[in-house]
Design a protein around this motif. Sequence first.
Motif, short mmCIF file in Angstrom:
data_model
loop_
_atom_site.label_atom_id
_atom_site.label_comp_id
_atom_site.label_asym_id
_atom_site.label_seq_id
_atom_site.Cartn_x
_atom_site.Cartn_y
_atom_site.Cartn_z
N PRO A 1 -4.97 12.67 -5.93
CA PRO A 1 -3.63 12.74 -7.15
C PRO A 1 -3.88 11.46 -7.97
O PRO A 1 -3.69 11.37 -9.07
CB PRO A 1 -2.38 12.69 -6.03
N LEU A 2 -4.40 10.23 -7.16
CA LEU A 2 -4.45 8.98 -7.97
C LEU A 2 -5.62 9.03 -9.05
O LEU A 2 -5.42 8.22 -9.75
CB LEU A 2 -4.82 7.92 -6.92
N PRO B 1 1.68 5.30 -4.73
CA PRO B 1 2.60 5.31 -6.23
C PRO B 1 2.77 6.47 -6.75
O PRO B 1 3.82 6.62 -7.48
CB PRO B 1 1.46 4.45 -7.12
N HIS B 2 2.19 7.56 -6.43
CA HIS B 2 2.27 8.84 -6.99
C HIS B 2 3.47 9.68 -6.14
O HIS B 2 3.80 10.86 -6.41
CB HIS B 2 1.30 9.67 -7.14
N VAL C 1 10.97 -7.05 -11.22
CA VAL C 1 12.05 -6.09 -11.89
C VAL C 1 13.30 -6.59 -12.30
O VAL C 1 13.86 -7.46 -11.64
CB VAL C 1 12.10 -5.06 -10.63
N LYS D 1 1.22 -7.50 -8.48
CA LYS D 1 2.84 -8.00 -8.24
C LYS D 1 3.77 -7.67 -9.42
O LYS D 1 3.55 -7.99 -10.54
CB LYS D 1 2.86 -9.52 -7.92
N MET D 2 4.96 -6.97 -9.09
CA MET D 2 5.66 -6.89 -10.26
C MET D 2 6.96 -7.43 -10.13
O MET D 2 7.67 -7.57 -9.05
CB MET D 2 6.10 -5.23 -9.92
N ASP E 1 -6.45 1.46 -5.78
CA ASP E 1 -6.62 0.40 -4.58
C ASP E 1 -6.90 1.18 -3.35
O ASP E 1 -6.26 1.93 -2.97
CB ASP E 1 -5.04 -0.34 -4.42
N ILE F 1 -4.90 1.65 -0.30
CA ILE F 1 -3.75 2.62 -0.12
C ILE F 1 -4.41 3.95 0.62
O ILE F 1 -3.71 4.80 1.49
CB ILE F 1 -3.46 3.35 -1.66
N GLY G 1 5.03 10.08 -14.57
CA GLY G 1 5.58 9.37 -13.26
C GLY G 1 4.66 9.44 -12.25
O GLY G 1 4.99 8.31 -11.23
N GLY G 2 3.66 9.92 -12.32
CA GLY G 2 2.79 10.10 -11.37
C GLY G 2 1.67 8.94 -11.37
O GLY G 2 0.69 8.91 -10.74
N LEU H 1 10.88 -2.21 -15.57
CA LEU H 1 9.55 -2.95 -15.22
C LEU H 1 9.68 -3.92 -16.18
O LEU H 1 9.27 -3.62 -17.24
CB LEU H 1 8.51 -2.30 -14.99
N ALA I 1 0.64 -1.32 -0.04
CA ALA I 1 -0.04 0.00 0.08
C ALA I 1 0.85 1.33 0.04
O ALA I 1 0.64 2.41 0.81
CB ALA I 1 -1.12 -0.15 1.17
N GLN J 1 -0.45 5.48 -11.58
CA GLN J 1 -0.06 4.25 -10.71
C GLN J 1 0.40 3.07 -11.64
O GLN J 1 0.15 2.96 -13.04
CB GLN J 1 -1.75 3.88 -10.43
N PRO J 2 1.22 2.35 -11.04
CA PRO J 2 1.70 1.01 -11.80
C PRO J 2 0.80 0.22 -12.14
O PRO J 2 -0.20 -0.07 -11.26
CB PRO J 2 2.98 0.68 -10.92
#
Lengths: 356, 299
Positions: free
Chosen positions: B216-217, A89-90, B5, B2-3, B192, B195, B295-296, B11, A86, B298-299
Amino acid sequence: MNPAVEFNNVSKSFGNFVAVRDFSLKVENGQFVTLLGSSGSGKSTSLMMLAGFMAPSGGHISIDGRDVTELAPHKRNIGLVYQNYALFPHMTVAANVGFPLKMRHVAKAEIARRVRSALEKVHLDVFADRFPAQLSGGQQQRVALARAMVFEPAILLMDEPLGALDKNLREEMQVEIKRIQRDVGITTIYVTHDQEEAMSMSDNVVVMSKGQIEQAAPPAQLYERPRNAFIAQFIGSANVIPGFVKSNEGAKSFVSETGTTIPLQMHGAVEEGARKAAIVRPERIRFGTGNDSLAVPAVVESVLYGGTMIRYATRAGEQRIDVVAVNDGGAPRQPGETVHLIWEPKDFLLVDATAN
Amino acid sequence: MKMTVAENGVLASNKFKSKRAHRSLRPSAMWLVMPGVVFLAVAFVVPLLILLSQSFYDEGFTFRYFAMILASPSYLAVVWITLRMAVLATAATMLLAYPVSCYLMLAGPAMRSFIMALIIIPFWTNILVRCYAWMAILQRRGLVNTFLTDQIGLIDRPIEMVYNLPGVLIGMTHYLLPPAILILYSINHNIDLRIVGAARSLGASPSRAFRHVFLPLSMPGIRAATMLVLILSLGFFVIPALLGGLKDMTLATLINVQFTESVDWHFGAAISMVLLVMTLVGIGVYYQALSKTKGGKQP
């Protein structure tokens, strides 16, 4: 001194479903306590009630002697680490870790200083300006840990924090989390379904099932003195043999449901006829000789050669008994071979056959 | 999500995505695309180019028609009216749509289906029907004014709510709300909410968790919806024509007048060009803004 956390008869139901029932638990300052259970055991629900995201249906929760049952989550001063991390991300790593301090109106210079020291603690100071998506899973988890501790919360809660990591990384992170927790001395409540994780990290493990506590004890006690067959099977592997105690001319023995008789020693207090489960750990069984009066004769059914360990499935009469032997370089026993199983009397436990 | 790397920090999942996106169409698949492409070319692109070419070709190359627009304060006023109307309608739509889209994220499945139905039914209703319905509600002796004057006597004289700017804005906002809500919801429901919960546990009050984390998201959704709504509002024709007054002449109504009443195709084409350029500039600004804030995302 007040316990750091106290659950007092806390329950939670969703409609007709009771997720947590009469949950009472005291956690002392600086302790690392794990709530262990399979999914649906009520462990996460208990944690979410402590964090303030769910209101208990009954009972009270207090932190450091103060009743927080009705308190909003952001006023509880709790650091929370989720399984999915959590992270925001930003925001950069530094902004993520600085977030709780910003919410507490800490001065900018002070935030920068504390973020740096928190990131140093988790060895991530060089990644301060990266975004979470640019980090690996283990690194993200450490950022989440730094963020949850930077504001020096009263308690740290972790909900399956290592669930998303692969096995090697998980073991590495266990050591890491334990080190950080000990360095900081923060009271920690940890939720997991992984019993090895619970055993290796905790001062106390609370085993939960169907919304209730089955047993709360230090790891060694949980393993050596399980309260019932459920615990014995849940923690590590165990031969669980349901049966009852029989007395014959002063000599007591245990008769399994499958009809195998096992001689007893040092179990004087056990009343005759009581329905029990006998517990014996596979690694506590040795191969003896027929001369030993307490030996149980058995036949080897299968052999699994595992390198360090050799696993045997044996049958004593109709009763299956598993044995794990250290590979001492000798020739392994063969299927069909007759063996004599012996153990120390203290390793043969009689416990309640059923769970709570 | 799940990422995984890779060593160099790239990524892996993004790499995978771009590889798929760049995979070229197999030759056989091209035949499936051809009928649509040919139809669009013949029925849309070619006529459009012919029409637009008339804006600067009238027995020879000329900027006469564009000069006419620029020289005339009344035509420039139409550009300004169109722009102002579009911006106001977009602002009103977004302010109303955003809370609804947030509520949709929090609502249970049954409530969500119910609200979705309420959003989609007007979306399917013909725009003319909706305009006449608003006339019946808003006019001098309409539902609202009759209620306010005769029934509860709150006011003495009816309020002018239609055949003016407020009337147009009400109609446009009503028309634009469903697509705006649907776009906002479809993008924002990927956020999500745990968060936001994390922000709360870290000491953020509900309003600060919203301001620092959720808002922001949700910006990608807000940007996409704003741009679509703005582009739609620039080209509105029916609503300003029916619910607006004489003063509320937009570029689209002006184009209609040129083609059907004045029968001045060259001038109409020039105004069409102006509207097209305004829309394209809007889209350009939008993608510019989008790439800056990558850049901002969400992945």
